[in-house]
Design a protein around this motif. Structure first.
Motif, PDB file in Angstrom:
ATOM      1  N   ARG A  27       0.865  -1.237   0.032  1.00 14.51           N
ATOM      2  CA  ARG A  27       0.043  -0.034  -0.022  1.00 14.51           C
ATOM      3  C   ARG A  27       0.944   1.128  -0.132  1.00 14.51           C
ATOM      4  NH1 ARG A  27      -3.790   2.318   4.536  1.00 14.51           N
ATOM      5  NH2 ARG A  27      -5.189   3.803   3.411  1.00 14.51           N
ATOM      6  N   PHE A  28       1.976   1.306   0.714  1.00 14.20           N
ATOM      7  CA  PHE A  28       2.960   2.359   0.810  1.00 14.20           C
ATOM      8  C   PHE A  28       3.609   2.512  -0.531  1.00 14.20           C
ATOM      9  CE2 PHE A  28       7.123   4.223   1.645  1.00 14.20           C
ATOM     10  CZ  PHE A  28       6.752   5.452   1.794  1.00 14.20           C
ATOM     11  N   ASP A  29       3.994   1.391  -1.230  1.00 14.31           N
ATOM     12  CA  ASP A  29       4.352   1.536  -2.773  1.00 14.31           C
ATOM     13  C   ASP A  29       3.479   2.097  -3.725  1.00 14.31           C
ATOM     14  OD1 ASP A  29       7.040   0.486  -1.736  1.00 14.31           O
ATOM     15  OD2 ASP A  29       6.425  -1.608  -2.505  1.00 14.31           O
ATOM     16  N   ARG A  30       2.280   1.932  -3.395  1.00 14.74           N
ATOM     17  CA  ARG A  30       1.219   2.353  -4.507  1.00 14.74           C
ATOM     18  C   ARG A  30       1.066   3.958  -4.009  1.00 14.74           C
ATOM     19  NH1 ARG A  30      -1.427  -2.442  -3.050  1.00 14.74           N
ATOM     20  NH2 ARG A  30      -2.726  -1.221  -1.697  1.00 14.74           N
ATOM     21  N   LEU A  31       1.176   4.295  -2.650  1.00 13.94           N
ATOM     22  CA  LEU A  31       0.935   5.590  -2.342  1.00 13.94           C
ATOM     23  C   LEU A  31       1.947   6.415  -2.888  1.00 13.94           C
ATOM     24  CD1 LEU A  31      -0.556   7.504  -0.321  1.00 13.94           C
ATOM     25  CD2 LEU A  31       1.412   7.072   1.276  1.00 13.94           C
ATOM     26  N   VAL A  32       3.341   6.097  -2.761  1.00  7.18           N
ATOM     27  CA  VAL A  32       4.571   6.668  -3.236  1.00  7.18           C
ATOM     28  C   VAL A  32       4.354   6.855  -4.815  1.00  7.18           C
ATOM     29  CG1 VAL A  32       6.923   6.843  -3.429  1.00  7.18           C
ATOM     30  CG2 VAL A  32       6.049   6.233  -1.454  1.00  7.18           C
ATOM     31  N   ALA A  33       3.919   5.805  -5.610  1.00  8.08           N
ATOM     32  CA  ALA A  33       3.821   5.797  -6.939  1.00  8.08           C
ATOM     33  C   ALA A  33       2.506   6.968  -7.340  1.00  8.08           C
ATOM     34  CB  ALA A  33       3.549   4.585  -7.451  1.00  8.08           C
ATOM     35  N   PHE A  81       6.941  11.227   3.276  1.00  5.90           N
ATOM     36  CA  PHE A  81       6.561   9.984   2.946  1.00  5.90           C
ATOM     37  C   PHE A  81       6.926   8.969   4.324  1.00  5.90           C
ATOM     38  CE2 PHE A  81       5.984  11.202  -1.281  1.00  5.90           C
ATOM     39  CZ  PHE A  81       4.630  10.839  -1.559  1.00  5.90           C
ATOM     40  N   GLU A  82       8.081   9.199   4.938  1.00  5.37           N
ATOM     41  CA  GLU A  82       8.475   8.578   6.007  1.00  5.37           C
ATOM     42  C   GLU A  82       7.454   8.911   7.211  1.00  5.37           C
ATOM     43  OE1 GLU A  82      12.253  10.015   6.820  1.00  5.37           O
ATOM     44  OE2 GLU A  82      13.323   8.539   5.352  1.00  5.37           O
ATOM     45  N   ARG A 107       4.196   5.952   8.679  1.00  7.14           N
ATOM     46  CA  ARG A 107       3.970   5.585  10.164  1.00  7.14           C
ATOM     47  C   ARG A 107       2.384   5.683  10.678  1.00  7.14           C
ATOM     48  NH1 ARG A 107       8.997   8.599  10.839  1.00  7.14           N
ATOM     49  NH2 ARG A 107       7.835  10.387  11.560  1.00  7.14           N
ATOM     50  N   GLN A 108       1.796   6.327   9.894  1.00  7.10           N
ATOM     51  CA  GLN A 108       0.288   6.610  10.105  1.00  7.10           C
ATOM     52  C   GLN A 108      -0.481   5.973   9.139  1.00  7.10           C
ATOM     53  OE1 GLN A 108      -0.496  10.843  11.057  1.00  7.10           O
ATOM     54  NE2 GLN A 108       1.889  11.259  11.463  1.00  7.10           N
ATOM     55  N   LEU A 109       0.214   5.337   8.095  1.00  8.35           N
ATOM     56  CA  LEU A 109      -0.803   5.011   7.038  1.00  8.35           C
ATOM     57  C   LEU A 109      -1.940   4.041   7.538  1.00  8.35           C
ATOM     58  CD1 LEU A 109      -1.126   5.173   3.909  1.00  8.35           C
ATOM     59  CD2 LEU A 109       0.444   3.410   3.653  1.00  8.35           C
ATOM     60  N   PRO A 110      -1.654   2.977   8.265  1.00  8.54           N
ATOM     61  CA  PRO A 110      -2.946   1.979   8.613  1.00  8.54           C
ATOM     62  C   PRO A 110      -3.882   2.720   9.187  1.00  8.54           C
ATOM     63  CG  PRO A 110      -0.612   1.527   9.427  1.00  8.54           C
ATOM     64  CD  PRO A 110      -0.394   2.855   8.915  1.00  8.54           C
ATOM     65  N   ARG A 111      -3.927   3.892   9.734  1.00 10.85           N
ATOM     66  CA  ARG A 111      -5.186   4.400  10.178  1.00 10.85           C
ATOM     67  C   ARG A 111      -5.991   5.395   9.264  1.00 10.85           C
ATOM     68  NH1 ARG A 111      -2.117   7.878  14.940  1.00 10.85           N
ATOM     69  NH2 ARG A 111      -2.721   9.414  13.240  1.00 10.85           N
ATOM     70  N   LEU A 126      -3.203  13.246   5.125  1.00 11.46           N
ATOM     71  CA  LEU A 126      -2.199  12.783   5.847  1.00 11.46           C
ATOM     72  C   LEU A 126      -0.835  13.307   4.964  1.00 11.46           C
ATOM     73  CD1 LEU A 126      -0.446  10.735   7.598  1.00 11.46           C
ATOM     74  CD2 LEU A 126      -0.976   8.981   5.921  1.00 11.46           C
ATOM     75  N   LEU A 127      -0.717  13.258   3.755  1.00  9.37           N
ATOM     76  CA  LEU A 127       0.409  13.834   2.881  1.00  9.37           C
ATOM     77  C   LEU A 127       0.705  15.288   2.969  1.00  9.37           C
ATOM     78  CD1 LEU A 127       0.176  11.577  -0.104  1.00  9.37           C
ATOM     79  CD2 LEU A 127       2.011  11.388   1.625  1.00  9.37           C
ATOM     80  N   LEU A 128      -0.417  15.915   3.258  1.00  5.09           N
ATOM     81  CA  LEU A 128      -0.144  17.386   3.241  1.00  5.09           C
ATOM     82  C   LEU A 128       0.383  17.667   4.965  1.00  5.09           C
ATOM     83  CD1 LEU A 128      -0.560  20.340   2.266  1.00  5.09           C
ATOM     84  CD2 LEU A 128      -2.748  20.353   2.926  1.00  5.09           C
TER      85      LEU A 128
END
Length: 74
Positions: free
Chosen positions: A7-13, A41-42, A46-50, A60-62
């Protein structure tokens, strides 16, 4: 590969170009923008699962990017 990593890889892409463009506006140089983007992104990882929805991910990214760009208190 676990689901969170994927999921993180997709988020970055999906979001890297937009986050980087915003980081360029916050920074003084492209090199600094790369560091800010990486930190954002780091922080987000850490917070992505929520977070689930696209609006939540954008928020979250902003907030991660503005936190990464904020001057550090001494």
């Amino acid at each position: 590969m676990n689901a969170t990593h994927s999921r993180f890889d997709r988020l970055v892409a999906s979001y890297y170009p937009a986050v980087f463009r915003l980081a360029v506006k916050f920074s003084r140089s492209p090199d600094e923008a790369v560091l800010l983007t990486r930190r954002a992104f780091e922080r987000a990882a850490r917070q992505l699962p929520r977070f689930r929805s696209a609006d939540e991910i954008n928020f979250l990214l902003l907030t991660s990017l503005t936190g990464a760009a904020a001057p550090k208190a001494a």
